[in-house]
Design a protein around this motif. Structure first.
Motif, PDB file in Angstrom:
ATOM      1  N   GLY A 181       0.819  -1.202   0.000  1.00  0.00           N
ATOM      2  CA  GLY A 181       0.000   0.000   0.000  1.00  0.00           C
ATOM      3  C   GLY A 181       0.852   1.250   0.000  1.00  0.00           C
ATOM      4  O   GLY A 181       0.563   2.227  -0.709  1.00  0.00           O
ATOM      5  N   ALA A 182       1.945   1.222   0.786  1.00  0.00           N
ATOM      6  CA  ALA A 182       2.858   2.364   0.820  1.00  0.00           C
ATOM      7  C   ALA A 182       3.606   2.514  -0.501  1.00  0.00           C
ATOM      8  O   ALA A 182       3.821   3.626  -0.991  1.00  0.00           O
ATOM      9  N   LEU A 183       3.997   1.388  -1.093  1.00  0.00           N
ATOM     10  CA  LEU A 183       4.706   1.444  -2.365  1.00  0.00           C
ATOM     11  C   LEU A 183       3.808   1.948  -3.497  1.00  0.00           C
ATOM     12  O   LEU A 183       4.287   2.519  -4.476  1.00  0.00           O
ATOM     13  N   GLY A 184       2.504   1.753  -3.346  1.00  0.00           N
ATOM     14  CA  GLY A 184       1.580   2.142  -4.405  1.00  0.00           C
ATOM     15  C   GLY A 184       0.804   3.407  -4.137  1.00  0.00           C
ATOM     16  O   GLY A 184      -0.154   3.704  -4.865  1.00  0.00           O
ATOM     17  N   SER A 185       1.196   4.168  -3.129  1.00  0.00           N
ATOM     18  CA  SER A 185       0.436   5.362  -2.749  1.00  0.00           C
ATOM     19  C   SER A 185       1.293   6.616  -2.805  1.00  0.00           C
ATOM     20  O   SER A 185       2.524   6.560  -2.699  1.00  0.00           O
ATOM     21  N   SER A 221      13.313   8.278 -10.469  1.00  0.00           N
ATOM     22  CA  SER A 221      13.830   9.169  -9.424  1.00  0.00           C
ATOM     23  C   SER A 221      12.773   9.525  -8.393  1.00  0.00           C
ATOM     24  O   SER A 221      13.084  10.184  -7.405  1.00  0.00           O
ATOM     25  N   THR A 222      11.524   9.120  -8.624  1.00  0.00           N
ATOM     26  CA  THR A 222      10.438   9.433  -7.701  1.00  0.00           C
ATOM     27  C   THR A 222       9.928   8.154  -7.036  1.00  0.00           C
ATOM     28  O   THR A 222      10.251   7.040  -7.460  1.00  0.00           O
ATOM     29  N   HIS A 223       9.126   8.313  -5.999  1.00  0.00           N
ATOM     30  CA  HIS A 223       8.528   7.171  -5.309  1.00  0.00           C
ATOM     31  C   HIS A 223       7.594   6.422  -6.262  1.00  0.00           C
ATOM     32  O   HIS A 223       6.867   7.065  -7.031  1.00  0.00           O
ATOM     33  N   LEU A 283      10.191  -2.151 -13.007  1.00  0.00           N
ATOM     34  CA  LEU A 283       9.235  -2.186 -14.115  1.00  0.00           C
ATOM     35  C   LEU A 283       7.787  -2.232 -13.655  1.00  0.00           C
ATOM     36  O   LEU A 283       6.928  -2.751 -14.360  1.00  0.00           O
ATOM     37  N   GLY A 284       7.502  -1.662 -12.480  1.00  0.00           N
ATOM     38  CA  GLY A 284       6.121  -1.652 -12.002  1.00  0.00           C
ATOM     39  C   GLY A 284       5.283  -0.513 -12.547  1.00  0.00           C
ATOM     40  O   GLY A 284       4.055  -0.552 -12.467  1.00  0.00           O
ATOM     41  N   HIS A 320       1.432   5.316 -12.767  1.00  0.00           N
ATOM     42  CA  HIS A 320       0.074   4.917 -12.386  1.00  0.00           C
ATOM     43  C   HIS A 320      -0.489   5.846 -11.314  1.00  0.00           C
ATOM     44  O   HIS A 320      -1.641   6.296 -11.407  1.00  0.00           O
ATOM     45  N   ILE A 321       0.304   6.136 -10.289  1.00  0.00           N
ATOM     46  CA  ILE A 321      -0.159   6.990  -9.190  1.00  0.00           C
ATOM     47  C   ILE A 321      -0.609   8.344  -9.726  1.00  0.00           C
ATOM     48  O   ILE A 321      -1.698   8.846  -9.399  1.00  0.00           O
ATOM     49  N   VAL A 322       0.215   8.965 -10.573  1.00  0.00           N
ATOM     50  CA  VAL A 322      -0.104  10.303 -11.064  1.00  0.00           C
ATOM     51  C   VAL A 322      -1.278  10.254 -12.032  1.00  0.00           C
ATOM     52  O   VAL A 322      -2.180  11.103 -11.973  1.00  0.00           O
ATOM     53  N   ALA A 323      -1.307   9.282 -12.925  1.00  0.00           N
ATOM     54  CA  ALA A 323      -2.419   9.189 -13.872  1.00  0.00           C
ATOM     55  C   ALA A 323      -3.748   9.039 -13.139  1.00  0.00           C
ATOM     56  O   ALA A 323      -4.732   9.735 -13.458  1.00  0.00           O
TER      57      ALA A 323
END
Length: 530
Positions: free
Chosen positions: A140-144, A501-503, A508-509, A514-517
């Motif tokens: 959840g942290a990796l994807g948020s 360079s960002t979280h 290759l995930g 995805h987060i920004v879109a």
């Protein structure tokens, strides 16, 4: 001037994911890519001899098939021919050294049964079970977006799920090195040898903080999703994205370099390129390094001094190197247990990998490098002609400028000269030949991609670092890309920062894309309600 809802700068995995997801949501999108091809470090070609298809840079896709981006885009990409070849229930990965070898299978139970120590067998399954219980929190942290309302909810949710003591132990693992974590959980070197070299794939060394969290993350990821490779070569992944983007009307501008982002009276207007400007109505997503974003694209726009200072001091990690080898016959390991293992590390674990990392950090060619030996043709036989073999070799502990040779045998002059490159390739092949006798005499051709070549191929690989910047703890999670700018939304309205360079970092995930879109899509949907 052509104008679009969103302009994406850079077409690596995050740029492709963002463009496709926005396109699926009905946005008009343009992608600006300085190279003549899209895909960043995703490519394949016959780099050695005809009939030998090598994944030029990255190759293995467990992060992508397990990602939120794949859940959104997978069906569409499959309709454009994306197929994977994967390990079903056999050997997955392993490590070989002169005094010991260790293998992981797709099955955690079979892996645990192979350990010499009964205690290690029990502790290994317990580690995976613990990581499974932590998965909602960690992934959840990796994807948020961590500095957001959703990110703020992660802590109370974690406290509810794990209790204060459980959250404290999770935090402890997150600041622990991989070497220390493995020593505290397991006896001897067998588990360390198996998983410590995998930290290199996260841009870490065995002694980097956060390795204690990444070890179980990587182990669970591989046991759950295997080591998929794209059928026919990684270029087919790009072909599937190309088909999807074309269907969605996304305009891809290759051979164009973004020079600056223009903002007038607080409103985003355009991206200026080395050709015509490209208008942006709603957003610009820049898949670049912090130095490129704040030092070039936003150079003339007011930004807090601390952000510019932090961006200028953004650190890059160790350089990397790829070697592709065409073989007259398939590789044959002396230890027959490894014959069907698609990805093998030549390492005894934290001891030799830790030394090699330290030597590379000191500007030296490692005397005993950790060699990642990939054989994609075990999963996808179409990669090589009948009866032949190939090697995908990755070296993640090399210096950008070799100032010395730790073994004292290779003359160096601070550059990756042809002589230095050839000599180091020979050292790597000698390493393999020691565990697979006869390999060198069966080499048909080699193709070396030095750190300098990586930097030329991708402007985000500064100093040959393929991970878009050091992934040490102080430059990850909340503090990636910068301690003063840890969000994907920048201080400049409608300008977003994505990429390795960002979280959540490299790999290759497609996480940041995805987060920004999805953030932009949700924001537009909320506005439409009112």
């Amino acid at each position: 001037m052509e104008t679009y809802d969103a302009v994406v700068i850079g077409s690596g995995i995050n740029g492709l994911v963002a463009a496709a997801e926005l396109g699926l949501a009905g946005w008009s999108v343009a992608v600006i890519e300085r190279n003549q091809r899209i895909g960043g470090f995703i490519d394949s070609a016959e780099r050695t001899r005809q009939g030998f298809v090598h994944d030029t840079y990255s190759s293995w896709h467990p992060l992508f098939i397990s990602s939120d981006a794949y859940r959104v885009l997978g069906e569409s990409l499959r309709s454009y021919g994306l197929k994977y070849r994967n390990v079903d229930d056999g050997p997955l990965t392993g490590s070989i050294a002169s005094n010991h070898a260790s293998i992981a299978y797709r099955s955690p139970e079979r892996t645990a049964d192979g350990f010499a120590s009964p205690r290690n067998s029990v502790a290994y399954l317990a580690m995976l079970e613990q990581m499974s219980n932590r998965a909602k929190t960690v992934f959840g942290a990796l994807g948020s977006e961590l500095r957001s309302l959703r990110g703020a909810k992660l802590l109370p949710e974690a406290l509810l799920s794990h209790g204060p003591a459980g959250v404290e132990m999770l935090a402890r693992d997150a600041v622990t090195s991989g070497r220390s974590f493995l020593r505290s959980r397991f006896d001897g070197q067998e588990v360390d040898q198996l998983w410590a070299p995998w930290l290199l794939h996260a841009g870490l060394s065995p002694d980097s903080a956060s390795g204690g969290l990444m070890i179980p993350v990587l182990a669970l990821l591989l046991h759950s999703h295997g080591l998929p490779v794209v059928a026919g070569g990684a270029d087919n992944f790009i072909a599937a994205f190309t088909g999807l983007l074309d269907e969605l009307g996304v305009v891809v501008m290759t051979g164009r370099t973004a020079k600056s982002i223009r903002v007038a009276e607080g409103e985003l207007t355009e991206v200026r390129t080395d050709a015509d400007p490209v208008g942006a109505r709603r957003a610009v997503l820049a898949s670049v390094t912090p130095q490129a974003l704040y030092g070039t694209l936003l150079k003339g726009i007011p930004v807090p001094r601390q952000i510019r200072t932090d961006a200028a001091r953004f650190r890059y990690g160790r350089a990397a190197m790829q070697i592709h080898v065409a073989l007259d016959r398939p590789l044959k390991w002396a230890d027959a247990r490894f014959q069907d293992v698609p990805l093998v590390h030549l390492s005894d674990g934290s001891p030799s990998t830790g030394v090699a990392c330290a030597q590379a950090d000191a500007g030296m060619l490692p005397a005993v490098p950790t060699v990642v030996v990939g054989r994609q043709h075990l999963l996808d036989p179409t990669r090589v002609p009948d009866g032949k073999g190939s090697l995908w070799l990755q070296l993640q502990e090399v210096p950008w400028r070799p100032e010395a040779d730790a073994a004292g045998k290779i003359p160096v002059n601070g550059t990756w000269s042809p002589a230095t490159t050839t000599a180091y390739v020979d050292r790597v092949l000698d390493r393999i030949d020691a565990f697979a006798p006869g390999t060198k005499q069966n080499v048909l051709k080699t193709d070396a991609i030095t750190p300098v070549d990586l930097a030329k191929a991708n402007p985000n690989a500064v100093n040959g670092d393929p991970y878009g910047g050091s992934t040490e703890l102080d430059q990850s999670w909340l503090w990636r890309p910068l301690a003063s700018a840890g969000n994907h939304a920048t201080v400049v309205p409608s300008v977003w920062h994505i990429g390795a360079s960002t979280h959540p970092g490299a790999g290759l995930g497609g996480g940041s894309g995805h987060i920004v879109a999805q953030t932009l899509i949700a924001s537009r949907q909320r506005r439409s309600l009112f």
